[in-house]
Design a protein around this motif. Sequence first.
Motif, PDB file in Angstrom:
ATOM      1  N   ALA A 179       0.831  -1.209   0.000  1.00  0.00           N
ATOM      2  CA  ALA A 179       0.000   0.000   0.000  1.00  0.00           C
ATOM      3  C   ALA A 179       0.865   1.257   0.000  1.00  0.00           C
ATOM      4  CB  ALA A 179      -0.929  -0.002   1.206  1.00  0.00           C
ATOM      5  N   SER A 180       1.972   1.233   0.721  1.00  0.00           N
ATOM      6  CA  SER A 180       2.874   2.386   0.757  1.00  0.00           C
ATOM      7  C   SER A 180       3.521   2.631  -0.601  1.00  0.00           C
ATOM      8  CB  SER A 180       3.957   2.174   1.818  1.00  0.00           C
ATOM      9  OG  SER A 180       3.382   2.126   3.099  1.00  0.00           O
ATOM     10  N   VAL A 181       3.921   1.556  -1.277  1.00  0.00           N
ATOM     11  CA  VAL A 181       4.511   1.692  -2.613  1.00  0.00           C
ATOM     12  C   VAL A 181       3.472   2.253  -3.587  1.00  0.00           C
ATOM     13  CG1 VAL A 181       5.407   0.374  -4.587  1.00  0.00           C
ATOM     14  CG2 VAL A 181       6.279  -0.051  -2.278  1.00  0.00           C
ATOM     15  N   LEU A 182       2.248   1.765  -3.511  1.00  0.00           N
ATOM     16  CA  LEU A 182       1.185   2.261  -4.376  1.00  0.00           C
ATOM     17  C   LEU A 182       0.945   3.753  -4.130  1.00  0.00           C
ATOM     18  CD1 LEU A 182      -1.050   1.605  -6.448  1.00  0.00           C
ATOM     19  CD2 LEU A 182      -2.523   1.020  -4.530  1.00  0.00           C
ATOM     20  N   ALA A 183       0.890   4.164  -2.877  1.00  0.00           N
ATOM     21  CA  ALA A 183       0.681   5.577  -2.538  1.00  0.00           C
ATOM     22  C   ALA A 183       1.839   6.433  -3.039  1.00  0.00           C
ATOM     23  CB  ALA A 183       0.514   5.736  -1.033  1.00  0.00           C
ATOM     24  N   ALA A 184       3.060   5.966  -2.867  1.00  0.00           N
ATOM     25  CA  ALA A 184       4.228   6.716  -3.334  1.00  0.00           C
ATOM     26  C   ALA A 184       4.208   6.880  -4.849  1.00  0.00           C
ATOM     27  CB  ALA A 184       5.509   6.023  -2.883  1.00  0.00           C
ATOM     28  N   ASN A 185       3.840   5.829  -5.561  1.00  0.00           N
ATOM     29  CA  ASN A 185       3.762   5.916  -7.025  1.00  0.00           C
ATOM     30  C   ASN A 185       2.720   6.934  -7.472  1.00  0.00           C
ATOM     31  OD1 ASN A 185       5.799   4.107  -7.643  1.00  0.00           O
ATOM     32  ND2 ASN A 185       4.424   2.352  -7.605  1.00  0.00           N
ATOM     33  N   VAL A 186       1.610   6.994  -6.761  1.00  0.00           N
ATOM     34  CA  VAL A 186       0.576   7.977  -7.093  1.00  0.00           C
ATOM     35  C   VAL A 186       1.104   9.385  -6.854  1.00  0.00           C
ATOM     36  CG1 VAL A 186      -1.670   8.900  -6.367  1.00  0.00           C
ATOM     37  CG2 VAL A 186      -1.405   6.455  -6.744  1.00  0.00           C
ATOM     38  N   LEU A 187       1.786   9.602  -5.745  1.00  0.00           N
ATOM     39  CA  LEU A 187       2.321  10.933  -5.438  1.00  0.00           C
ATOM     40  C   LEU A 187       3.334  11.404  -6.479  1.00  0.00           C
ATOM     41  CD1 LEU A 187       2.831  10.664  -1.587  1.00  0.00           C
ATOM     42  CD2 LEU A 187       1.133  12.045  -2.778  1.00  0.00           C
ATOM     43  N   VAL A 188       4.121  10.476  -7.006  1.00  0.00           N
ATOM     44  CA  VAL A 188       5.193  10.843  -7.931  1.00  0.00           C
ATOM     45  C   VAL A 188       4.715  10.909  -9.382  1.00  0.00           C
ATOM     46  CG1 VAL A 188       7.435  10.128  -8.857  1.00  0.00           C
ATOM     47  CG2 VAL A 188       6.994   9.976  -6.412  1.00  0.00           C
ATOM     48  N   THR A 189       3.822  10.013  -9.783  1.00  0.00           N
ATOM     49  CA  THR A 189       3.515   9.906 -11.216  1.00  0.00           C
ATOM     50  C   THR A 189       2.084  10.237 -11.628  1.00  0.00           C
ATOM     51  OG1 THR A 189       2.947   7.555 -11.036  1.00  0.00           O
ATOM     52  CG2 THR A 189       5.259   8.094 -11.481  1.00  0.00           C
ATOM     53  N   SER A 190       1.147  10.314 -10.699  1.00  0.00           N
ATOM     54  CA  SER A 190      -0.259  10.483 -11.073  1.00  0.00           C
ATOM     55  C   SER A 190      -0.523  11.803 -11.791  1.00  0.00           C
ATOM     56  CB  SER A 190      -1.154  10.403  -9.841  1.00  0.00           C
ATOM     57  OG  SER A 190      -2.505  10.596 -10.217  1.00  0.00           O
ATOM     58  N   GLN A 191      -1.300  11.722 -12.840  1.00  0.00           N
ATOM     59  CA  GLN A 191      -1.764  12.905 -13.562  1.00  0.00           C
ATOM     60  C   GLN A 191      -3.225  13.192 -13.239  1.00  0.00           C
ATOM     61  OE1 GLN A 191       0.352  14.785 -15.381  1.00  0.00           O
ATOM     62  NE2 GLN A 191       1.951  13.364 -14.770  1.00  0.00           N
ATOM     63  N   ASP A 192      -3.808  12.401 -12.362  1.00  0.00           N
ATOM     64  CA  ASP A 192      -5.215  12.533 -12.006  1.00  0.00           C
ATOM     65  C   ASP A 192      -5.390  13.668 -10.997  1.00  0.00           C
ATOM     66  OD1 ASP A 192      -7.831  12.274 -11.069  1.00  0.00           O
ATOM     67  OD2 ASP A 192      -7.772  10.092 -11.137  1.00  0.00           O
ATOM     68  N   PRO A 193      -6.147  14.705 -11.338  1.00  0.00           N
ATOM     69  CA  PRO A 193      -6.324  15.835 -10.426  1.00  0.00           C
ATOM     70  C   PRO A 193      -7.063  15.474  -9.132  1.00  0.00           C
ATOM     71  CG  PRO A 193      -7.736  16.079 -12.342  1.00  0.00           C
ATOM     72  CD  PRO A 193      -6.849  14.895 -12.598  1.00  0.00           C
ATOM     73  N   ASP A 194      -7.734  14.325  -9.104  1.00  0.00           N
ATOM     74  CA  ASP A 194      -8.374  13.891  -7.863  1.00  0.00           C
ATOM     75  C   ASP A 194      -7.335  13.502  -6.812  1.00  0.00           C
ATOM     76  OD1 ASP A 194     -10.904  14.271  -8.861  1.00  0.00           O
ATOM     77  OD2 ASP A 194     -11.171  12.178  -9.442  1.00  0.00           O
ATOM     78  N   PHE A 195      -6.129  13.144  -7.266  1.00  0.00           N
ATOM     79  CA  PHE A 195      -5.074  12.726  -6.347  1.00  0.00           C
ATOM     80  C   PHE A 195      -3.999  13.788  -6.188  1.00  0.00           C
ATOM     81  CE2 PHE A 195      -6.668   8.613  -7.946  1.00  0.00           C
ATOM     82  CZ  PHE A 195      -7.093   8.096  -6.745  1.00  0.00           C
ATOM     83  N   MET A 196      -3.578  14.364  -7.278  1.00  0.00           N
ATOM     84  CA  MET A 196      -2.461  15.315  -7.251  1.00  0.00           C
ATOM     85  C   MET A 196      -2.839  16.570  -8.026  1.00  0.00           C
ATOM     86  SD  MET A 196      -0.256  13.853  -5.394  1.00  0.00           S
ATOM     87  CE  MET A 196       0.953  15.136  -5.545  1.00  0.00           C
ATOM     88  N   SER A 197      -2.919  17.673  -7.334  1.00  0.00           N
ATOM     89  CA  SER A 197      -3.269  18.916  -8.003  1.00  0.00           C
ATOM     90  C   SER A 197      -2.588  20.065  -7.273  1.00  0.00           C
ATOM     91  CB  SER A 197      -4.784  19.093  -7.973  1.00  0.00           C
ATOM     92  OG  SER A 197      -5.162  20.260  -8.645  1.00  0.00           O
ATOM     93  N   PRO A 198      -1.972  20.970  -7.925  1.00  0.00           N
ATOM     94  CA  PRO A 198      -1.945  21.152  -9.373  1.00  0.00           C
ATOM     95  C   PRO A 198      -0.835  20.375 -10.063  1.00  0.00           C
ATOM     96  CG  PRO A 198      -0.873  23.003  -8.326  1.00  0.00           C
ATOM     97  CD  PRO A 198      -1.381  22.094  -7.225  1.00  0.00           C
ATOM     98  N   ILE A 199       0.092  19.743  -9.311  1.00  0.00           N
ATOM     99  CA  ILE A 199       1.235  19.091  -9.938  1.00  0.00           C
ATOM    100  C   ILE A 199       1.677  17.908  -9.076  1.00  0.00           C
ATOM    101  CG2 ILE A 199       2.880  20.619  -8.801  1.00  0.00           C
ATOM    102  CD1 ILE A 199       4.575  20.601 -11.336  1.00  0.00           C
TER     103      ILE A 199
END
Length: 83
Positions: free
Chosen positions: A55-75
């Motif tokens: 779960a931690s690896v999945l969360a880290a990957n989202v923080l670094v690579t996600s383009q989904d504004p629901d997770f990471m906005s504005p960048i």
Amino acid sequence: MFLHNNNTFSGFKNITSACCADPTILGMPCQKGAQLCNFRDDYLFWDAFHPTQKASVLAANVLVTSQDPDFMSPINFGSLRNA
């Protein structure tokens, strides 16, 4: 909430209980002598407070690579690193 609605996407089979659990002490971190699950990658939670390594690896990957504004906005962090 995303994992709760998409647990097959994330690969977790259990997103409601902990891998390391002592049924006599609910809500406590993993303790010496606690019963451990057989397949840690099936679980979202390690104990009452901490995610599993998967779960931690999945969360880290989202923080670094996600383009989904629901997770990471504005960048996301990957874009910030390259800026």
